[in-house]
Design a protein around this motif. Sequence first.
Motif, mmCIF file in Angstrom:
data_model
loop_
_atom_site.group_PDB
_atom_site.id
_atom_site.type_symbol
_atom_site.label_atom_id
_atom_site.label_comp_id
_atom_site.label_asym_id
_atom_site.label_seq_id
_atom_site.Cartn_x
_atom_site.Cartn_y
_atom_site.Cartn_z
ATOM 1 N N MET A 1 0.844 -1.200 0.000
ATOM 2 C CA MET A 1 0.000 0.000 0.000
ATOM 3 C C MET A 1 0.878 1.248 0.000
ATOM 4 S SD MET A 1 -3.229 -0.868 2.509
ATOM 5 C CE MET A 1 -2.274 -1.411 3.904
ATOM 6 N N THR A 2 0.463 2.257 -0.736
ATOM 7 C CA THR A 2 1.212 3.508 -0.787
ATOM 8 C C THR A 2 0.914 4.366 0.436
ATOM 9 O OG1 THR A 2 -0.572 4.513 -2.079
ATOM 10 C CG2 THR A 2 1.248 3.506 -3.308
ATOM 11 N N GLU A 3 1.680 5.455 0.581
ATOM 12 C CA GLU A 3 1.547 6.319 1.748
ATOM 13 C C GLU A 3 0.429 7.348 1.566
ATOM 14 O OE1 GLU A 3 3.222 5.994 4.639
ATOM 15 O OE2 GLU A 3 3.998 4.147 3.738
ATOM 16 N N LEU A 4 -0.073 7.848 2.672
ATOM 17 C CA LEU A 4 -1.101 8.885 2.673
ATOM 18 C C LEU A 4 -0.451 10.245 2.452
ATOM 19 C CD1 LEU A 4 -4.220 8.852 3.291
ATOM 20 C CD2 LEU A 4 -3.615 9.658 5.556
ATOM 21 N N THR A 5 -1.034 11.052 1.567
ATOM 22 C CA THR A 5 -0.517 12.387 1.283
ATOM 23 C C THR A 5 -1.399 13.448 1.933
ATOM 24 O OG1 THR A 5 -1.841 12.719 -0.724
ATOM 25 C CG2 THR A 5 0.257 11.542 -0.967
ATOM 26 N N ALA A 6 -0.918 14.691 1.911
ATOM 27 C CA ALA A 6 -1.711 15.795 2.454
ATOM 28 C C ALA A 6 -3.016 15.944 1.692
ATOM 29 C CB ALA A 6 -0.901 17.086 2.402
ATOM 30 N N GLU A 7 -2.956 15.742 0.363
ATOM 31 C CA GLU A 7 -4.184 15.823 -0.449
ATOM 32 C C GLU A 7 -5.160 14.711 -0.069
ATOM 33 O OE1 GLU A 7 -1.137 15.959 -1.684
ATOM 34 O OE2 GLU A 7 -1.038 18.017 -2.466
ATOM 35 N N ASP A 8 -4.606 13.526 0.213
ATOM 36 C CA ASP A 8 -5.471 12.422 0.643
ATOM 37 C C ASP A 8 -6.239 12.785 1.911
ATOM 38 O OD1 ASP A 8 -4.544 10.821 -1.431
ATOM 39 O OD2 ASP A 8 -3.011 9.850 -0.208
ATOM 40 N N ARG A 9 -5.549 13.372 2.870
ATOM 41 C CA ARG A 9 -6.201 13.750 4.119
ATOM 42 C C ARG A 9 -7.292 14.787 3.876
ATOM 43 N NH1 ARG A 9 -3.689 11.639 8.445
ATOM 44 N NH2 ARG A 9 -1.534 10.922 8.186
ATOM 45 N N ARG A 10 -7.008 15.711 2.988
ATOM 46 C CA ARG A 10 -7.997 16.762 2.695
ATOM 47 C C ARG A 10 -9.261 16.154 2.084
ATOM 48 N NH1 ARG A 10 -8.803 20.191 -1.802
ATOM 49 N NH2 ARG A 10 -7.002 19.292 -2.858
ATOM 50 N N TRP A 11 -9.085 15.211 1.167
ATOM 51 C CA TRP A 11 -10.262 14.608 0.529
ATOM 52 C C TRP A 11 -11.009 13.682 1.501
ATOM 53 C CZ3 TRP A 11 -12.403 16.747 -3.357
ATOM 54 C CH2 TRP A 11 -11.662 17.386 -4.345
ATOM 55 N N LEU A 12 -10.285 12.975 2.356
ATOM 56 C CA LEU A 12 -10.968 12.143 3.355
ATOM 57 C C LEU A 12 -11.750 13.010 4.337
ATOM 58 C CD1 LEU A 12 -8.388 9.331 4.230
ATOM 59 C CD2 LEU A 12 -10.577 9.066 3.050
ATOM 60 N N ASP A 13 -11.168 14.131 4.746
ATOM 61 C CA ASP A 13 -11.897 15.060 5.617
ATOM 62 C C ASP A 13 -13.190 15.515 4.942
ATOM 63 O OD1 ASP A 13 -9.927 14.910 7.546
ATOM 64 O OD2 ASP A 13 -8.973 16.808 7.021
ATOM 65 N N ALA A 14 -13.088 15.826 3.644
ATOM 66 C CA ALA A 14 -14.271 16.265 2.896
ATOM 67 C C ALA A 14 -15.312 15.151 2.811
ATOM 68 C CB ALA A 14 -13.859 16.714 1.491
ATOM 69 N N ALA A 15 -14.848 13.916 2.650
ATOM 70 C CA ALA A 15 -15.776 12.786 2.562
ATOM 71 C C ALA A 15 -16.549 12.609 3.867
ATOM 72 C CB ALA A 15 -15.005 11.508 2.223
#
Length: 367
Positions: A1-15
């Motif tokens: 599995m790849t690492e979590l990025t800052a953009e990933d966190r932003r989109w998960l927060d939005a979800a």
Amino acid sequence: MTELTAEDRRWLDAAVRYASPFVGTTADEPAVAALLVDPRSQTLVSRAVTAKGGRPHAESQAIAVAGFEAAGCTLYLTLEPCHHWGRTPPCVDAIIRAGIMRVVIGAANLDPQAAGSIGHLESAGVETVLANHAPSLALHAGHTLRHTTARPFVTAVLVASADGMLGRSGAGRAPIAGQPSSNWIDLQRTRADAILVGAATARSDDPALTVALPGLALRTPLRVVLAGAGGIDRKVNLVGRFSGYRTAVIAETGVAVDAPVSVETIRVAGSQGRPDLEAALTALGRKGIQNLLVEPGQRLVAGLLEADLVDRFALILSPLSVGEGGVPASPDGPIADLLGAAGLAETGRQRLGDDTLVLYERPSRPN
């Protein structure tokens, strides 16, 4: 599995923000949000949340809306997708067929039927990240508890006066909560799958347990009365008065329940005519209840805390006093001390008009 990025966190927060208002509308399914995002431009292609009643799932809806544009996208999910045939086809298969290149998952799905989803995605060449994202874990705490402990996530709400009272002896609960507090409690009702009160509260306070917020009456969840050793009958308005809202009674085996056929009776084990609290919650879990709101009286508060069955406690403190003849929230001292002894820690405060909301949670459990 790849690492979590800052953009990933932003989109998960939005979800999570997108899914939160739908909690309480998806029956026995979790309120999952799915966001399809173009990874090059970081723009939203489509989004969906689990449909009312639990079907269809968020993933299949978001993919259907995106159509061919789903190929090459990153899919953000608050919960690990299903990997089994049930009332709907496996969402994992739909993700692979759509040509989605990467999936970022906020929380693992502890439903045994979801086992193997991440491995199946990775074996198909889909990059997958399991984020253990705190807001996603909180969003799906009820779903997780139902599949690990067989009971719902329990939030108790109690309004106490400045002198630590719930109401006045012989007169039921005191009208000490301001309108902002009443509105806040109503909002919690919309996000619960069921509301539970004890028989004493049902008799003395005559609560409707409905949602009074404009336009949200249909979000009134299942109303549940926990019968005591004296049983319960249709003289209690919550049981006997027709309202059009679903109602159930939980009673110890053998205790008398006089209720119309429209009111479901749930029998559980108990002692001396009183239902065992853990058995009562397990029975609700079997009915698909993920998030339970308890609006307890003095006895039920003490019982739930003693049995270690409260995950979150909302204490609303009024500036008003009840005075002589008051019924204390706890007969064993200040309610805050009782919460601390039960392992609940204060996590935040906010003003609700003239009242103060104090939130307590159990640090060792999903919050």
